[in-house]
Design a protein around this motif. Structure first.
Motif, mmCIF file in Angstrom:
data_model
loop_
_atom_site.group_PDB
_atom_site.id
_atom_site.type_symbol
_atom_site.label_atom_id
_atom_site.label_comp_id
_atom_site.label_asym_id
_atom_site.label_seq_id
_atom_site.Cartn_x
_atom_site.Cartn_y
_atom_site.Cartn_z
ATOM 1 N N GLY A 241 0.843 -1.179 0.000
ATOM 2 C CA GLY A 241 0.000 0.000 0.000
ATOM 3 C C GLY A 241 0.884 1.236 0.000
ATOM 4 N N GLU A 242 0.325 2.453 0.081
ATOM 5 C CA GLU A 242 -1.101 2.608 0.243
ATOM 6 C C GLU A 242 -1.772 2.568 -1.123
ATOM 7 O OE1 GLU A 242 -1.882 6.095 2.646
ATOM 8 O OE2 GLU A 242 -0.750 5.278 4.327
ATOM 9 N N MET A 260 -3.566 -2.093 2.061
ATOM 10 C CA MET A 260 -4.013 -0.728 2.310
ATOM 11 C C MET A 260 -2.865 0.189 2.727
ATOM 12 S SD MET A 260 -7.583 -1.345 4.364
ATOM 13 C CE MET A 260 -6.845 -2.428 5.586
ATOM 14 N N TRP A 281 -12.009 2.011 3.433
ATOM 15 C CA TRP A 281 -12.101 0.722 2.764
ATOM 16 C C TRP A 281 -13.245 -0.171 3.255
ATOM 17 C CZ3 TRP A 281 -9.851 -0.185 -1.661
ATOM 18 C CH2 TRP A 281 -8.693 0.518 -2.004
ATOM 19 N N PRO A 291 -9.725 -5.954 1.286
ATOM 20 C CA PRO A 291 -8.677 -5.026 1.700
ATOM 21 C C PRO A 291 -7.783 -5.702 2.747
ATOM 22 C CG PRO A 291 -10.850 -3.988 1.788
ATOM 23 C CD PRO A 291 -11.075 -5.448 1.591
#
Length: 450
Positions: A241-242, A260, A281, A291
């Motif tokens: 992520g992000e 994430m 999310w 996620p």
């Protein structure tokens, strides 16, 4: 009447066959619940060996498989014969690669790969335990394949130097170049590596440098297409992520899980940052796409890791409960990062709580009620049983805080029974609020029933 029954039976068989075919072609059906497993990164960085992978698979089969843990994943740079802990050898890496520019396991670390066998023997070993096998790869095509002008399997007359670009090369690991979508041989290269992974028996692929700092939609498309062509269910995990929320709809159509945030380590600020980012999310949890909170940095970690020395997790007991409570109620994939053979009893208890794992598996309508002034409340509901789950957190650094939620805000009326899900203790009934006074970094996880 007999003819009617025969026709009905034939229709039923046809329907069932259609459903099975749909499961085979719909990648979302490969991860109907969030994937659970072990990954070598937090323990061994880029240096894990075959013996260590097998030892962790043995432990998982004996102690965790019955609770739903099933994936055994070899993380980064399994194709480098002379990598090192605490970073990467980028000065003089010895790559192992075949004639088509496809990385192969380093034989000095994975002896069963000798003679061009790849990961087939190791995957077979993991499968023999009733588990599934996964690997990590980097987005793109190896630089060494480009420099050697190696041919692309399945694209006659095309070589690696004709499908690459140095633009957007990974900033922290310089093994690969970007593959330029639309070039002849680009899709074929991804097809060739995933065909090979399917032949090895790979069930899970984590692809790095794919989601951030740039979301590489073209390469996500090519990877997804390559997986679907193999005919093998291979769960796709994008990293790190992000990941931008603007990519959510595309991800839902192409990947089973996506990170994430960047790496989550055993420091409190990583969890609080994750909880903040995760607020965007919640609408995308479920349906075979998830996620991802990242690996679980608990237990014995960093044996030869990237961050710090060999140690037990630096998170306190309260912080460990908070991390596991958030990961499970959020329904993140659960990928444990600690060394399984040296697992301590407390960490094992966090990974094998049947009620908590049932919430993780069966929870629906996950939502955050509030995240303010260090107080956080998250809830979900079990559609099968009607149970409501409620997680309360004090993520502040100061004093103990009372965290309280009204039953009406949970859609509940009248009186409810309250159970502590970590201890199994019944806490009585309430008809107004559910509350807990929590020390800094502590949490409570409740099951509410009528």
């Amino acid at each position: 009447m007999k003819k009617t029954l025969i026709l009905l039976a034939a229709a039923f068989v046809c329907c069932m066959s259609s459903l099975k075919a749909q499961d085979a072609t719909d990648f979302r059906s490969w991860a109907k619940t969030p994937p659970m497993g072990w990954n070598s990164w937090d323990c061994y960085g880029p240096t894990v060996t075959e013996a260590e992978v097998k030892a962790n698979a043995d432990y998982m089969a004996a102690h965790l498989k019955q609770y739903g843990w099933e994936y055994v994943v070899v993380d980064i740079r399994w194709f480098v014969a002379n990598d090192k802990a605490g970073g990467y050898n980028q000065d003089n890496p010895v790559y192992v690669i075949d004639e088509y520019g496809r990385y192969q396991p380093a034989e000095n670390r994975f002896p069963s790969s000798t003679g061009g066998k790849g990961f087939k023997a190791l995957a077979d070993y993991v499968h023999s335990k009733g588990l599934k096998f996964g690997i990590h790869i980097m987005r793109g095509i190896p630089k060494v394949a480009v420099m050697r002008h190696l041919p692309i399997k399945g694209a006659e007359g095309v070589t690696a130097d004709q499908i690459y670009s140095p633009e957007n090369q990974c900033k922290w690991l310089r093994d690969n170049y970007t593959i330029v979508a639309g070039k002849k041989g680009a899709q074929e290269y991804y097809d060739s590596i995933f065909e090979m992974y399917a032949d090895w028996g790979v069930d899970f692929v984590k692809v790095d440098d794919l989601s951030a700092p740039i979301y590489h939609e073209d390469e996500v498309d090519m990877i997804h297409n390559a997986i679907m062509k193999t005919g093998r269910p291979i769960v796709l995990s994008t990293s790190p992520g992000e990941t931008p929320v603007s990519a959510a709809k595309h991800l839902e159509g192409h990947a089973n899980m996506w990170r994430m945030v960047n790496d989550v380590w055993d420091v409190w600020k990583d969890l609080t940052h994750l909880m903040t980012v995760a607020q965007d999310w919640y609408p995308y949890i479920g349906g075979g796409t998830w996620p991802d909170c990242d690996m679980i940095p608990l237990g014995h970690i960093s044996i030869r890791g990237e961050r710090g020395n060999d140690r037990m997790t630096r998170l306190t007991t309260d912080e460990q409960y908070s991390l596991m409570t958030f990961f499970t109620i959020f329904r993140s994939p659960l990928i444990y990062g600690g060394d399984l053979p040296t697992m301590d009893k407390f960490t094992l208890s966090l990974l094998t709580n049947k009620e908590v794992l049932r919430m993780h598996r069966e929870g629906t309508k996950v939502r955050q009620l509030f995240n303010t002034e260090g107080r956080v409340a998250i809830t979900s509901r079990n559609a099968k049983t009607g149970e409501t789950y409620l997680a309360l957190f004090n993520i502040g650094d100061g004093n103990a805080q009372k965290v309280s939620v009204k039953l009406k805000d949970l859609g509940l009326k009248g009186s409810v029974k309250i159970q502590d899900m970590w201890t199994g203790k019944n806490l009585g009934k309430s008809s107004g609020n559910v509350s807990a006074t929590l020390k800094p970094h502590a949490c409570a996880l409740f099951k509410l029933t009528k």
